[in-house]
Design a protein around this motif. Structure first.
Motif, short mmCIF file in Angstrom:
data_model
loop_
_atom_site.label_atom_id
_atom_site.label_comp_id
_atom_site.label_asym_id
_atom_site.label_seq_id
_atom_site.Cartn_x
_atom_site.Cartn_y
_atom_site.Cartn_z
N ALA A 1 57.18 -25.56 -45.84
CA ALA A 1 57.35 -25.74 -47.29
C ALA A 1 57.59 -24.37 -47.88
CB ALA A 1 56.11 -26.38 -47.89
N THR A 2 58.79 -24.14 -48.38
CA THR A 2 59.11 -22.80 -48.87
C THR A 2 59.50 -22.80 -50.34
OG1 THR A 2 60.57 -20.87 -48.55
CG2 THR A 2 61.48 -23.02 -47.99
N GLU A 3 58.82 -21.96 -51.07
CA GLU A 3 59.16 -21.63 -52.45
C GLU A 3 59.39 -20.12 -52.48
OE1 GLU A 3 59.21 -23.97 -54.85
OE2 GLU A 3 57.91 -25.59 -54.11
N GLY A 4 60.17 -19.65 -53.42
CA GLY A 4 60.36 -18.21 -53.56
C GLY A 4 61.10 -17.62 -52.38
N ALA A 5 60.65 -16.46 -51.91
CA ALA A 5 61.38 -15.67 -50.92
C ALA A 5 61.01 -16.04 -49.49
CB ALA A 5 61.11 -14.19 -51.15
N ALA A 6 62.02 -16.09 -48.64
CA ALA A 6 61.85 -16.17 -47.18
C ALA A 6 62.86 -15.20 -46.59
CB ALA A 6 62.06 -17.59 -46.67
N PHE A 7 62.43 -13.96 -46.38
CA PHE A 7 63.33 -12.90 -45.96
C PHE A 7 62.92 -12.31 -44.62
CE2 PHE A 7 64.12 -11.93 -50.71
CZ PHE A 7 65.15 -12.85 -50.76
N GLY A 8 63.89 -11.77 -43.89
CA GLY A 8 63.61 -11.04 -42.66
C GLY A 8 62.81 -11.85 -41.68
N ALA A 9 61.69 -11.28 -41.22
CA ALA A 9 60.83 -11.99 -40.27
C ALA A 9 60.31 -13.29 -40.87
CB ALA A 9 59.67 -11.10 -39.84
N GLY A 10 60.18 -13.34 -42.20
CA GLY A 10 59.79 -14.59 -42.86
C GLY A 10 60.82 -15.68 -42.64
N ASP B 1 60.23 -27.06 -37.36
CA ASP B 1 61.04 -28.23 -37.01
C ASP B 1 61.79 -28.82 -38.21
OD1 ASP B 1 60.19 -28.45 -34.20
OD2 ASP B 1 58.22 -28.78 -35.10
N TRP B 2 61.26 -28.67 -39.41
CA TRP B 2 61.88 -29.23 -40.61
C TRP B 2 61.55 -28.30 -41.77
CZ3 TRP B 2 65.22 -33.30 -40.84
CH2 TRP B 2 65.54 -33.83 -42.10
N ILE B 3 62.52 -28.03 -42.62
CA ILE B 3 62.32 -27.07 -43.69
C ILE B 3 62.60 -27.74 -45.04
CG2 ILE B 3 63.03 -24.87 -44.70
CD1 ILE B 3 63.97 -24.03 -41.88
N VAL B 4 61.58 -27.73 -45.90
CA VAL B 4 61.72 -28.23 -47.26
C VAL B 4 61.74 -27.03 -48.20
CG1 VAL B 4 60.73 -29.68 -49.06
CG2 VAL B 4 60.45 -30.32 -46.66
N ALA B 5 62.76 -26.95 -49.06
CA ALA B 5 62.91 -25.82 -49.96
C ALA B 5 62.77 -26.25 -51.41
CB ALA B 5 64.27 -25.16 -49.75
N GLY B 6 61.95 -25.52 -52.16
CA GLY B 6 61.91 -25.70 -53.59
C GLY B 6 63.17 -25.11 -54.22
N ALA C 1 57.71 -28.41 -53.03
CA ALA C 1 57.99 -28.32 -51.59
C ALA C 1 56.78 -28.71 -50.75
CB ALA C 1 58.45 -26.91 -51.23
N LEU C 2 55.59 -28.28 -51.16
CA LEU C 2 54.41 -28.57 -50.34
C LEU C 2 54.13 -30.06 -50.27
CD1 LEU C 2 52.03 -27.65 -48.64
CD2 LEU C 2 50.75 -27.28 -50.76
N ASP C 3 54.15 -30.75 -51.38
CA ASP C 3 53.89 -32.20 -51.38
C ASP C 3 54.90 -32.93 -50.52
OD1 ASP C 3 51.68 -31.93 -53.01
OD2 ASP C 3 52.75 -32.44 -54.86
N ARG C 4 56.17 -32.54 -50.63
CA ARG C 4 57.20 -33.21 -49.82
C ARG C 4 57.03 -32.88 -48.34
NH1 ARG C 4 59.32 -37.23 -47.89
NH2 ARG C 4 61.25 -36.84 -46.73
N ALA C 5 56.64 -31.65 -48.04
CA ALA C 5 56.44 -31.27 -46.64
C ALA C 5 55.29 -32.05 -46.02
CB ALA C 5 56.19 -29.77 -46.54
N ILE C 6 54.23 -32.25 -46.77
CA ILE C 6 53.10 -33.05 -46.27
C ILE C 6 53.55 -34.47 -45.98
CG2 ILE C 6 50.85 -34.03 -46.87
CD1 ILE C 6 50.36 -31.43 -48.50
N ALA C 7 54.33 -35.05 -46.91
CA ALA C 7 54.83 -36.41 -46.70
C ALA C 7 55.73 -36.48 -45.47
CB ALA C 7 55.61 -36.88 -47.94
N LYS C 8 56.54 -35.45 -45.27
CA LYS C 8 57.40 -35.43 -44.09
C LYS C 8 56.56 -35.33 -42.82
CE LYS C 8 61.31 -35.34 -41.93
NZ LYS C 8 62.21 -36.52 -41.91
#
Length: 265
Positions: A109-118, A126-131, A194-201
């Motif tokens: 569940a990703t909000e904001g920045a996901a850079f480099g090693a992030g 396995d599955w990525i939900v983005a805000g 993103a977090l709520d949807r990721a939990i549901a997934k």
């Protein structure tokens, strides 16, 4: 992480059989420093062997996923040290192995920045939900380093080899709608959702036999190429890159808040 550093870099919360792991240094956008990588590895190992945990959700605190490697920790007081670099990399490689080839499905569940090693950690899930406000980038070259944490294994199946090269060559930032269009992320939701949807997934995986999921993940970690081969290449490349003049210049530019001037040395 044991010893004097008692900060909880990873928070653990269970929602029934779904375990939420939250990277927790929000004041610095959750950099993947030594404390976080050790605690995240411990949390992943424990969850992997815990029969009551059926699926994982990985997220970041403070409305950010992760700004990437902790640049401050790259500056060893004794100067460049390839052996130190290898020791630090081993822990992060074990994190990538646990995410990509471990027995439990992992939804990010990703909000904001996901850079480099992030971004690398994100792509190992396995599955990525983005805000809607999320941003992504792999600016390894802008700090004079090689792309690492398995991203050359995990990103090409998502967006293709040509787009992987372009994203890493330019180091450009990609906003969430484009990331979903490229295949970098799998779902786009409203900001803060993103977090709520990721939990549901993650809950949608609970009707599948756990050993079936574990066997699929183990097999896919060897496809389309061998993850271990990619991690081995990184173990050779990154310590050497950490000793270059360009990486030293990048660290100085970061500290001085200016654009680096690279010389190819």
């Amino acid at each position: 992480m044991t010893g004097a550093d008692s900060h909880r870099y990873v928070l653990v919360e269970d929602r029934g059989p779904v375990r939420i792991l939250t990277m927790n240094e929000p004041e610095r956008m959750n950099p993947i420093g030594d404390g976080l990588r050790h605690q995240l590895l411990e949390a992943l190992i424990e969850a992997g062997s815990n029969a009551s945990v059926r699926a994982l959700v990985l997220t970041g605190a403070g409305g950010q996923f992760s700004a990437g490697a902790d640049v401050k920790q790259m500056q060893a007081s004794t100067g460049p040290d390839p052996l130190r670099s290898k020791r630090r990399m081993k822990v992060l490689h074990d994190v990538i192995r646990a995410l990509a080839a471990g027995p439990k499905p992992v939804v990010a569940a990703t909000e904001g920045a996901a850079f480099g090693a992030g971004l690398s950690v994100l792509c190992a899930c396995d599955w990525i939900v983005a805000g809607e406000g999320a941003r992504f980038g792999g600016a390894f070259g802008r700090i004079g380093l090689a792309a690492d944490c398995g991203i050359l294994w995990s990103l090409p199946p998502r967006i293709g080899a040509v787009r992987t090269r372009d994203l890493l060559f330019t180091g450009r930032s990609v906003k969430a709608p484009e990331a979903v269009e490229l295949g970098l992320c799998d779902e786009l939701v409203g900001a803060g959702q993103a977090l709520d949807r990721a939990i549901a997934k993650a809950e949608s995986y609970l009707d599948t036999a756990p050993l079936s999921i574990a066997s699929i993940k183990a097999a896919m970690a060897e496809l389309p190429g061998d993850l271990e081969r990619v991690l081995g290449i990184e173990t050779h490349q990154q310590p050497m890159m950490s000793m270059t003049a360009d990486h030293k210049e990048a660290r100085a530019a970061f500290a001085e808040k200016r654009k680096p001037h690279f010389s190819g040395r």
